[in-house]
Design a protein around this motif. Structure first.
Motif, PDB file in Angstrom:
ATOM      1  N   GLY A  47       0.807  -1.218   0.000  1.00 45.34           N
ATOM      2  CA  GLY A  47       0.000   0.000   0.000  1.00 45.34           C
ATOM      3  C   GLY A  47       0.837   1.263   0.000  1.00 45.34           C
ATOM      4  O   GLY A  47       0.444   2.275  -0.581  1.00 45.34           O
ATOM      5  N   TYR A  48       1.970   1.234   0.611  1.00 46.02           N
ATOM      6  CA  TYR A  48       2.840   2.408   0.676  1.00 46.02           C
ATOM      7  C   TYR A  48       3.722   2.511  -0.554  1.00 46.02           C
ATOM      8  O   TYR A  48       3.808   3.557  -1.181  1.00 46.02           O
ATOM      9  CB  TYR A  48       3.701   2.338   1.951  1.00 46.02           C
ATOM     10  CG  TYR A  48       4.607   3.533   2.123  1.00 46.02           C
ATOM     11  CD1 TYR A  48       4.100   4.756   2.538  1.00 46.02           C
ATOM     12  CD2 TYR A  48       5.968   3.429   1.878  1.00 46.02           C
ATOM     13  CE1 TYR A  48       4.926   5.851   2.689  1.00 46.02           C
ATOM     14  CE2 TYR A  48       6.809   4.511   2.028  1.00 46.02           C
ATOM     15  CZ  TYR A  48       6.277   5.726   2.436  1.00 46.02           C
ATOM     16  OH  TYR A  48       7.102   6.804   2.577  1.00 46.02           O
ATOM     17  N   SER A  49       4.363   1.394  -0.927  1.00 45.73           N
ATOM     18  CA  SER A  49       5.336   1.422  -2.022  1.00 45.73           C
ATOM     19  C   SER A  49       4.707   1.122  -3.382  1.00 45.73           C
ATOM     20  O   SER A  49       5.271   1.471  -4.412  1.00 45.73           O
ATOM     21  CB  SER A  49       6.451   0.406  -1.762  1.00 45.73           C
ATOM     22  OG  SER A  49       5.924  -0.919  -1.825  1.00 45.73           O
ATOM     23  N   GLY A  50       3.575   0.437  -3.379  1.00 46.78           N
ATOM     24  CA  GLY A  50       2.972   0.012  -4.641  1.00 46.78           C
ATOM     25  C   GLY A  50       3.717  -1.148  -5.286  1.00 46.78           C
ATOM     26  O   GLY A  50       3.402  -1.561  -6.394  1.00 46.78           O
ATOM     27  N   GLU A  51       4.682  -1.706  -4.577  1.00 49.18           N
ATOM     28  CA  GLU A  51       5.512  -2.789  -5.099  1.00 49.18           C
ATOM     29  C   GLU A  51       4.793  -4.128  -4.974  1.00 49.18           C
ATOM     30  O   GLU A  51       4.198  -4.437  -3.939  1.00 49.18           O
ATOM     31  CB  GLU A  51       6.819  -2.828  -4.299  1.00 49.18           C
ATOM     32  CG  GLU A  51       7.819  -3.843  -4.771  1.00 49.18           C
ATOM     33  CD  GLU A  51       9.103  -3.791  -3.950  1.00 49.18           C
ATOM     34  OE1 GLU A  51       9.721  -4.849  -3.784  1.00 49.18           O
ATOM     35  OE2 GLU A  51       9.476  -2.703  -3.476  1.00 49.18           O
TER      36      GLU A  51
END
Length: 119
Positions: A59-63
């Protein structure tokens, strides 16, 4: 006296329920790591447990990454954490208690490859 007896019986039931529930506790372990395949092999081959793999997106990195989920006994969870720390595997790990497991739970672990080769 009757009321005190009823309260004592009720409290005794709560204590017994608590201890019987904690005896069968398992750990639901979720691990996100780039070394997921190495961890998967450890869980399956060494701990002789199954695991489920999910594709997840941070959710934070989109990784995109892979999350492993496994149900382990407390002893198996300790061994897994020791393995992660000993091998310096970078992993995001969460663990929660599971008090009831329905369906197939491998009580009789399969024979390890090492054990089968020794025969």
């Amino acid at each position: 006296m009757v009321i005190i007896g009823l309260i004592g019986t009720w409290i005794n039931g709560l204590v017994v329920d608590y201890f019987t529930a904690t005896l069968n506790n398992k750990k639901r372990v979720c691990i996100v790591s780039k070394d997921y395949d190495r961890l998967r092999h450890y869980i399956i081959d060494e701990l002789q447990r199954g695991c489920t793999m999910y594709e997840v997106i941070g959710g934070y990195s989109g990784e995109k990454s892979i999350e492993l989920e496994a149900l382990l006994s407390k002893d198996e969870f300790s061994k897994l954490m020791e393995y992660i720390n000993k091998n310096e595997i970078s992993a995001f790990t969460t663990a929660g208690n599971v008090s009831e497991v329905y369906g197939f739970w491998n009580k009789h672990k399969k024979k390890s490859k090492h054990h089968a080769e020794m025969r």
